[in-house]
Design an enzyme around this catalytic site. Structure first.
Site, PDB file in Angstrom:
ATOM      1  CG  HIS A 209     -54.670 -12.342 -28.239  1.00  0.00           C
ATOM      2  ND1 HIS A 209     -53.752 -11.809 -29.087  1.00  0.00           N
ATOM      3  CD2 HIS A 209     -54.120 -12.287 -27.004  1.00  0.00           C
ATOM      4  CE1 HIS A 209     -52.673 -11.450 -28.390  1.00  0.00           C
ATOM      5  NE2 HIS A 209     -52.872 -11.729 -27.121  1.00  0.00           N
ATOM      6  CD  GLU A 247     -44.888  -8.654 -25.524  1.00  0.00           C
ATOM      7  OE1 GLU A 247     -45.186  -9.847 -25.408  1.00  0.00           O
ATOM      8  OE2 GLU A 247     -44.694  -8.095 -26.606  1.00  0.00           O
ATOM      9  CG  HIS A 271     -53.026  -6.576 -29.620  1.00  0.00           C
ATOM     10  ND1 HIS A 271     -53.957  -7.410 -30.189  1.00  0.00           N
ATOM     11  CD2 HIS A 271     -51.845  -7.231 -29.700  1.00  0.00           C
ATOM     12  CE1 HIS A 271     -53.358  -8.524 -30.586  1.00  0.00           C
ATOM     13  NE2 HIS A 271     -52.081  -8.436 -30.309  1.00  0.00           N
TER      14      HIS A 271
HETATM   15  C1  BG6 Z   1     -49.257 -10.737 -30.293  1.00  0.00           C
HETATM   16  C2  BG6 Z   1     -48.024 -10.105 -30.866  1.00  0.00           C
HETATM   17  O1  BG6 Z   1     -50.379 -10.387 -31.062  1.00  0.00           O
HETATM   18  O2  BG6 Z   1     -49.440 -10.291 -28.964  1.00  0.00           O
HETATM   19  C3  BG6 Z   1     -46.820 -10.463 -30.016  1.00  0.00           C
HETATM   20  O3  BG6 Z   1     -47.822 -10.562 -32.204  1.00  0.00           O
HETATM   21  C4  BG6 Z   1     -47.054 -10.098 -28.569  1.00  0.00           C
HETATM   22  O4  BG6 Z   1     -45.655  -9.802 -30.494  1.00  0.00           O
HETATM   23  C5  BG6 Z   1     -48.391 -10.656 -28.092  1.00  0.00           C
HETATM   24  O5  BG6 Z   1     -46.007 -10.650 -27.811  1.00  0.00           O
HETATM   25  C6  BG6 Z   1     -48.723 -10.147 -26.702  1.00  0.00           C
HETATM   26  O6  BG6 Z   1     -49.887 -10.782 -26.240  1.00  0.00           O
HETATM   27  P1  BG6 Z   1     -50.193 -10.915 -24.690  1.00  0.00           P
HETATM   28  O7  BG6 Z   1     -51.527 -11.564 -24.639  1.00  0.00           O
HETATM   29  O8  BG6 Z   1     -49.086 -11.717 -24.096  1.00  0.00           O
HETATM   30  O9  BG6 Z   1     -50.195  -9.510 -24.145  1.00  0.00           O
END
Ligand code: BG6
Length: 520
Positions: A209, A247, A271
């Site tokens: 994503h 985070e 990611h």
């Molecule tokens: C997910 C992870 O793919 O991405 C999570 O499994 C993480 O652990 C999340 O919190 C973070 O996504 P974003 O879009 O909030 O940065």
């Protein structure tokens, strides 16, 4: 006017000429999971609001519990109200008509004939033309068996068994696979082999994503639609690059998943290496899926394998300690006693190619950190000949230019450069130029999943991962996961305080290299 602005936003993320998505049925395995209700359905609802979904479109959620279409729609309505940016009861009611539910155990062969029948009925009643987009939103342990059952039930008629010559009438079957894609290099390769036996590579959509996030794609534009960045985008001018995704939240109620996964698998392998690929890649020949992916693959494959001897100096792991509202990670229910799973990881990787030789990339991710922040920091070298030695500088020395590309929570790009402080005597200070996406374009970012799903319906893989990227990504992080990581994995329990910037050892790793993390 809100809707118009949403639509403009879609045009901004649109890198390629718009091709309409095909009529299809989106079959979601794992319909009762969190991802479906928190992300997928709200994203589809947003896509419907801006008119981006195909006219003939159905969602079929598959899960074990018996439930009527209406019962599922009611559950989803509650979740969409909570997670979508705009709620409109009328618009939801209209959209909800395309949502259906099918009760069955995806791991059992028995349900597939019923599923097939249901799908065929959609084709007859709703003109979905045999096009299926399977979405695996289930536990990774089920991926291979579901793919096998899709094959056994002959739900795939395209690809290997393609026989029709008239391509305009040919129906397609595609599959979207969530992360984690494998647990290590071998299991990822095995999953790729299973998928490859059933689907063509062009029908396999490995989703990440982060690739749906605005600024990741904007990287292509920043680098290749300008002339001032690309000439200095290399080891001669860039000292190092930091890719950070930290985070403030802890692992929450995902302990079981997280304890067998850890921060490297959860964030870096997927990611952060994807962000890296956009920063490090060579210019693609054209903005097509094939050209972009070819360059990303080359970048990820150029990562130098970390040797067991260098793991200890190239990686730092951590686990958060106790906070006011949550116990220390090791003490959480669901976490194995004495677990050495990392909730924080910082690793340094080198890229062995002509562009990047000698310029390290630092990756960092962590739960329960000082702030929520996803960013790329490109630190340039100071000028080779410094004319201004002896001239006072506000921060003590010339710092070198720095480009910060913030992806979340704010979408902005900031460039730092040196400037004369007005007046006499001559003195220097660093100043920043800033472009704020939200202010500049006056649009809100869309939920990343929406445009990605539309891409899959249009058969556009630009923002999905290729088999080789995934396997090379695993190869890059394996030394920090396998037995050679034992030294950096031991005694990590509570080595950083919640709300901090991570373990002290991570700062030491940077200062040994004469550098510092961008903690601003
Ligand atoms: C997910 C992870 O793919 O991405 C999570 O499994 C993480 O652990 C999340 O919190 C973070 O996504 P974003 O879009 O909030 O940065």
């Amino acid at each position: 006017s809100c809707l118009c602005r949403w639509f403009d936003a879609l045009l901004v993320v649109e890198l390629r000429p718009m091709r309409k998505p095909d009529p299809c049925v989106l079959v979601i395995f794992g319909a009762s999971g969190d991802l479906t209700s928190r992300k997928l359905i709200p994203a589809l609802y947003e896509m419907r609001a801006i008119g981006a979904l195909p006219e003939h479109f159905k969602v079929l959620g598959v899960s074990r519990r018996e439930k009527t279409d209406d019962a599922w729609r009611a559950e989803l309505a509650a979740s969409v109200q909570q997670h979508a940016k705009r709620w409109d009861a009328g618009r939801w009611a209209e959209f909800a008509k395309c949502i259906h539910y099918f009760a069955g155990d995806a791991a059992q062969t028995a349900m597939y004939s019923g599923l097939e029948e249901r799908l065929r009925k959609f084709d007859e009643e709703s003109s979905t033309r045999g096009n299926r987009l399977f979405y695996l939103s289930v536990g990774p342990e089920l991926y291979e068996s579901i793919v096998q059952r899709i094959e056994d039930a002959a739900l795939v008629t395209e690809g290997k068994r393609r026989c029709s010559i008239n391509s305009s009438e040919r129906s397609w079957q595609r599959i979207i696979i969530e992360k984690p894609f494998g647990h290590d290099e071998q299991s990822a390769a095995s999953l790729n082999r299973t998928l490859g036996r059933v689907f063509e590579e062009e029908d396999i959509y490995r989703i990440d994503h982060y690739l749906g996030k605005e600024v990741v794609q904007a990287m292509l534009v920043l680098r290749f639609a300008n002339t001032i960045f690309e000439p200095v985008w290399n080891h001669r001018y860039i000292d190092h690059v930091q890719v950070t995704a930290v985070e403030t939240v802890g692992v929450g109620n995902r302990t079981a998943f997280f304890d067998s996964t850890g921060a490297i698998r959860d964030m870096i392998q997927s990611h952060l290496l994807q962000i890296f690929a956009f920063v490090a890649m060579e210019p693609p020949t054209a903005i097509t899926a094939e050209d972009i992916r070819a360059e990303k693959i080359k970048a990820v494959r150029a990562i130098r394998p970390t040797t067991p001897e260098t793991v200890a100096t190239h990686g730092v792991l951590g686990q958060y300690g106790k906070s006011a509202d949550e116990g220390a990670y090791v003490d959480l229910p669901g976490v194995a006693k004495g677990s050495t799973t990392e909730t924080y990881a910082a690793i340094k990787l080198h890229v062995d190619n002509w562009r990047w030789a000698g310029t390290p990339f630092y990756f960092r991710t962590g739960k329960h950190m000082a702030k929520k922040c996803t960013e790329i920091v490109v630190q340039f070298k100071p000028p080779t000949a410094n004319l201004f030695t002896g001239i006072p500088h506000q921060s003590g020395k010339v710092l070198g230019n720095r480009l910060v590309i913030e992806i979340a929570p704010f979408q902005q790009t900031r460039l730092r450069f040196e400037s004369k402080v007005p007046g006499t005597p001559l003195s220097i200070a660093s100043v920043e130029m800033q472009a704020d996406f939200d202010k500049q374009f006056g649009v809100e970012a869309l939920e990343a999943y929406g445009p990605l799903l539309i891409d899959a319906m249009r058969g556009d893989q630009s923002l999905y991962k290729h088999r080789i990227e995934v396997e090379s990504g695993w190869a890059a992080v394996m030394p920090f996961l396998n037995s050679s990581s034992a030294t950096i994995r031991k005694s990590i329990a509570s080595n950083y305080a919640p709300g901090s910037w991570g373990p002290a050892a991570a700062d030491e790793m940077m200062s040994r290299d004469g550098r510092a993390w961008h903690n601003e």
